[in-house]
Design a protein around this motif. Sequence first.
Motif, PDB file in Angstrom:
ATOM      1  N   ARG A  29       0.818  -1.271  -0.007  1.00 11.30           N
ATOM      2  CA  ARG A  29       0.030   0.129  -0.084  1.00 11.30           C
ATOM      3  C   ARG A  29       1.134   1.262   0.151  1.00 11.30           C
ATOM      4  O   ARG A  29       0.643   2.113  -0.711  1.00 11.30           O
ATOM      5  CB  ARG A  29      -0.789   0.017   1.313  1.00 11.30           C
ATOM      6  CG  ARG A  29      -1.816   1.090   1.473  1.00 11.30           C
ATOM      7  CD  ARG A  29      -2.514   1.135   2.723  1.00 11.30           C
ATOM      8  NE  ARG A  29      -3.129   2.414   3.011  1.00 11.30           N
ATOM      9  CZ  ARG A  29      -3.851   2.523   3.930  1.00 11.30           C
ATOM     10  NH1 ARG A  29      -4.292   1.611   4.982  1.00 11.30           N
ATOM     11  NH2 ARG A  29      -4.512   3.824   4.538  1.00 11.30           N
ATOM     12  N   GLU A  30       2.070   1.084   0.463  1.00 10.59           N
ATOM     13  CA  GLU A  30       2.829   2.480   0.681  1.00 10.59           C
ATOM     14  C   GLU A  30       4.177   1.891   1.260  1.00 10.59           C
ATOM     15  O   GLU A  30       4.165   0.851   1.759  1.00 10.59           O
ATOM     16  CB  GLU A  30       2.438   3.307   1.787  1.00 10.59           C
ATOM     17  CG  GLU A  30       2.007   2.714   3.276  1.00 10.59           C
ATOM     18  CD  GLU A  30       1.461   3.785   4.107  1.00 10.59           C
ATOM     19  OE1 GLU A  30       1.569   5.012   4.111  1.00 10.59           O
ATOM     20  OE2 GLU A  30       0.496   3.409   4.893  1.00 10.59           O
ATOM     21  N   PHE A 362      -0.257  -3.709   3.947  1.00 11.13           N
ATOM     22  CA  PHE A 362      -1.190  -2.853   4.511  1.00 11.13           C
ATOM     23  C   PHE A 362      -0.759  -1.682   4.937  1.00 11.13           C
ATOM     24  O   PHE A 362      -1.512  -0.660   5.249  1.00 11.13           O
ATOM     25  CB  PHE A 362      -2.073  -3.711   5.625  1.00 11.13           C
ATOM     26  CG  PHE A 362      -2.769  -4.845   5.171  1.00 11.13           C
ATOM     27  CD1 PHE A 362      -3.795  -4.977   4.457  1.00 11.13           C
ATOM     28  CD2 PHE A 362      -2.172  -6.132   5.775  1.00 11.13           C
ATOM     29  CE1 PHE A 362      -4.377  -6.174   4.148  1.00 11.13           C
ATOM     30  CE2 PHE A 362      -2.661  -7.164   5.482  1.00 11.13           C
ATOM     31  CZ  PHE A 362      -3.721  -7.259   4.618  1.00 11.13           C
ATOM     32  N   GLY A 363       0.601  -1.522   4.803  1.00 12.62           N
ATOM     33  CA  GLY A 363       1.159  -0.239   5.260  1.00 12.62           C
ATOM     34  C   GLY A 363       0.797   0.203   6.728  1.00 12.62           C
ATOM     35  O   GLY A 363       1.043  -0.521   7.771  1.00 12.62           O
TER      36      GLY A 363
END
Length: 400
Positions: A29-30, A362-363
């Motif tokens: 995600r990031e 999921f960051g």
Amino acid sequence: MASAGHQNEGDNVHSDIWTLEHTEPTIFREPSGPACRAYELWETDLDIVRDLGLNAYRFSVEWARIEPARGTVDAAALDHYEQVVDGALERGITPLITFCHFAAPHWFAASGSWLGPDAPQLFGDHCDRVMARVGDRIGAGITLNEPNLEQLLQALGHLPPEAEEAKRAMLAAAARNAGTERYYAANVIPADDQFALRDGFLRAHRAGKAAIKARRSDLPVGVSVAIGDDVAVAGGEARRDARREQVYDFWLHEARNDDFIGVQNYERVWHGPDGEVFPDGPRNGMGTVISYASVAGAARYAYEVSGVPVLVSEHGIQTDDDAVRADFIPASLAELAIEVERGTPILGYCHWTLMDNFEWIFGYGAKLGLVEVDRETFRRTPKPSAGVYADTVRRYREPV
């Protein structure tokens, strides 16, 4: 208390996970970036653990920091982890080391990863150099973290076909960028390759344990597995048993040769004759019904199959509502205490996790910590659940 280096330390730039975070396309995600700056703020974090009245802290030593290039050992990284070990002991905290919490060096992933013919030796060498520096002062060693994660995610249906396709595209791009035939990370494995990687993890675990024991034969060593609490409603026994055999039993049988089995539990799954049963009730951030008894059930099954003591090396709840966490912790520990009274040998309990951190793909969206971290200043602020946990632990320690 439990934590992991890549998720907390920040700027683990020589690791395979860092590489995948910055690969195009990516399923992350990031990027992890500075994470929680725990590499710099480790003393603050140990102070929090101490102030909560906890007597053990599980953390990982990051192989990619210690050996950023093959055959190149960064003495400063070893110095750092030695400081953390000594800092924990100075605060009355027993250090529990995970030798590989998913993240490995980029060069290792690009040269065959856990399937490489020399992977066991390379991992054994890593374990040996860590033991040479701090092995005389730690309380236990965990070789690998959740080597069965892929099997569990597949069994739970958490990875839809489009996610599997995205994973494969990312790994193919990483391999091309590295100029190698394949690229894996321990928690990013294509479904078709999971059993080959499982065998690779097994060889690495055995080599790592041998290296650890060669330095200190009395040190308790084990592997930590992801294990749900699988229960059967009427007629669901066969499906429950099939899930257990598919996901857990390989490692629980291997643990018969170890000193303990690490249990990492986050959910209970109900099995009926026609598939999973989804009861009503409040749900956690993973979408499963909250069960206070899940950790006790998982520990019981792990002990029944392995026959060795259980270390609850991770247990917690993903939720944005800290009041739910504050309710969950004492209720779960009460169930675990009942399990101890029944005769299941529990060596200890490590809550996941100390602070909200980088939760892999999921960051920073998933919240499991007892401590909130400001994403700009990195200021740590204990949540009310941290106080609840401290009070609960204190009550269990008070003489009857």
